[in-house]
Motif scaffolding. Structure first.
Motif, short mmCIF file in Angstrom:
data_model
loop_
_atom_site.label_atom_id
_atom_site.label_comp_id
_atom_site.label_asym_id
_atom_site.label_seq_id
_atom_site.Cartn_x
_atom_site.Cartn_y
_atom_site.Cartn_z
N MET A 182 -76.82 74.61 41.84
CA MET A 182 -76.32 73.80 40.75
C MET A 182 -76.38 74.60 39.46
N HIS A 183 -75.35 74.47 38.68
CA HIS A 183 -75.29 75.20 37.42
C HIS A 183 -75.93 74.38 36.30
N SER A 184 -76.33 75.09 35.24
CA SER A 184 -76.92 74.41 34.10
C SER A 184 -75.84 73.96 33.13
N LYS A 185 -76.24 73.27 32.09
CA LYS A 185 -75.28 72.78 31.10
C LYS A 185 -74.58 73.92 30.37
N GLN A 186 -75.19 75.10 30.35
CA GLN A 186 -74.59 76.24 29.66
C GLN A 186 -73.57 76.98 30.53
N THR A 187 -73.60 76.80 31.83
CA THR A 187 -72.74 77.60 32.71
C THR A 187 -71.67 76.78 33.42
N VAL A 188 -71.44 75.56 32.98
CA VAL A 188 -70.42 74.73 33.63
C VAL A 188 -69.71 73.91 32.55
N ARG A 189 -68.44 73.61 32.79
CA ARG A 189 -67.70 72.72 31.90
C ARG A 189 -66.79 71.83 32.73
N TYR A 190 -66.51 70.67 32.18
CA TYR A 190 -65.68 69.69 32.86
C TYR A 190 -64.43 69.46 32.03
N ILE A 191 -63.29 69.34 32.71
CA ILE A 191 -62.00 69.27 32.04
C ILE A 191 -61.22 68.05 32.53
N CYS A 192 -60.62 67.32 31.59
CA CYS A 192 -59.70 66.23 31.91
C CYS A 192 -58.34 66.64 31.37
N LYS A 193 -57.35 66.70 32.23
CA LYS A 193 -55.98 67.03 31.81
C LYS A 193 -55.14 65.77 31.83
N LYS A 194 -54.69 65.36 30.64
CA LYS A 194 -53.86 64.15 30.51
C LYS A 194 -52.42 64.58 30.28
N TYR A 195 -51.53 64.09 31.13
CA TYR A 195 -50.11 64.43 31.03
C TYR A 195 -49.34 63.31 30.34
N LEU A 196 -48.14 63.62 29.84
CA LEU A 196 -47.28 62.63 29.18
C LEU A 196 -46.98 61.46 30.10
N SER A 197 -46.94 61.70 31.39
CA SER A 197 -46.65 60.64 32.36
C SER A 197 -47.79 59.61 32.45
N GLY A 198 -48.94 59.94 31.88
CA GLY A 198 -50.09 59.05 31.94
C GLY A 198 -51.09 59.44 33.02
N ASN A 199 -50.74 60.39 33.85
CA ASN A 199 -51.64 60.84 34.91
C ASN A 199 -52.76 61.70 34.32
N CYS A 200 -53.95 61.54 34.86
CA CYS A 200 -55.11 62.33 34.46
C CYS A 200 -55.67 63.04 35.68
N TYR A 201 -56.01 64.31 35.50
CA TYR A 201 -56.61 65.10 36.57
C TYR A 201 -57.90 65.70 36.04
N TYR A 202 -58.93 65.69 36.87
CA TYR A 202 -60.27 66.09 36.45
C TYR A 202 -60.72 67.33 37.23
N PHE A 203 -61.35 68.27 36.49
CA PHE A 203 -61.76 69.53 37.08
C PHE A 203 -63.13 69.95 36.58
N LYS A 204 -63.75 70.83 37.36
CA LYS A 204 -65.03 71.46 37.01
C LYS A 204 -64.81 72.96 37.03
N ILE A 223 -61.05 67.27 26.84
CA ILE A 223 -59.87 66.54 27.27
C ILE A 223 -58.66 67.29 26.72
N GLU A 224 -57.82 67.78 27.62
CA GLU A 224 -56.61 68.52 27.25
C GLU A 224 -55.41 67.60 27.38
N LYS A 225 -54.62 67.52 26.34
CA LYS A 225 -53.38 66.75 26.40
C LYS A 225 -52.24 67.71 26.70
N ILE A 226 -51.65 67.58 27.87
CA ILE A 226 -50.58 68.46 28.31
C ILE A 226 -49.26 67.84 27.87
N LYS A 227 -48.55 68.51 26.99
CA LYS A 227 -47.29 67.99 26.45
C LYS A 227 -46.10 68.57 27.20
N GLN A 228 -46.23 68.63 28.48
CA GLN A 228 -45.18 69.16 29.34
C GLN A 228 -44.41 67.97 29.92
N SER A 229 -43.10 68.00 29.75
CA SER A 229 -42.32 66.88 30.28
C SER A 229 -42.33 66.90 31.80
#
Length: 79
Positions: free
Chosen positions: A1-23, A63-69
């Motif tokens: 398991m990684h510590s708080k300093q060595t890991v990040r979590y990402i939420c990608k929100k698209y214009l369509s309203g879909n959200c995808y989550y990553f580590k 949280i990344e807002k993806i402005k890709q059509s």
């Protein structure tokens, strides 16, 4: 398991309203002392529940807002 300093979590929100989550985790290909050998590894999919739980626990989350059509669907002729 990684510590708080060595890991990040990402939420990608698209214009369509879909959200995808990553580590992402920091990877060292030489040594942890050699800062030039550190880089972010590949994004691994996680659940929405995990993302919000880690955010509440204080992990680095962005949280990344993806402005890709949305993709254009091209119908092919049957033949």
């Amino acid at each position: 398991m990684h510590s708080k300093q060595t890991v990040r979590y990402i939420c990608k929100k698209y214009l369509s309203g879909n959200c995808y989550y990553f580590k992402q985790e920091i990877i060292a290909f030489d040594s942890w002392e050699d800062l030039d050998s550190l880089y972010w590894g590949a994004e691994r999919p996680i659940t929405e529940k995990t993302f919000w739980m880690r955010k509440k626990q204080g992990y680095k989350c962005k949280i990344e807002k993806i402005k890709q059509s949305p993709a254009l669907v091209i119908p092919f002729a049957k033949g």
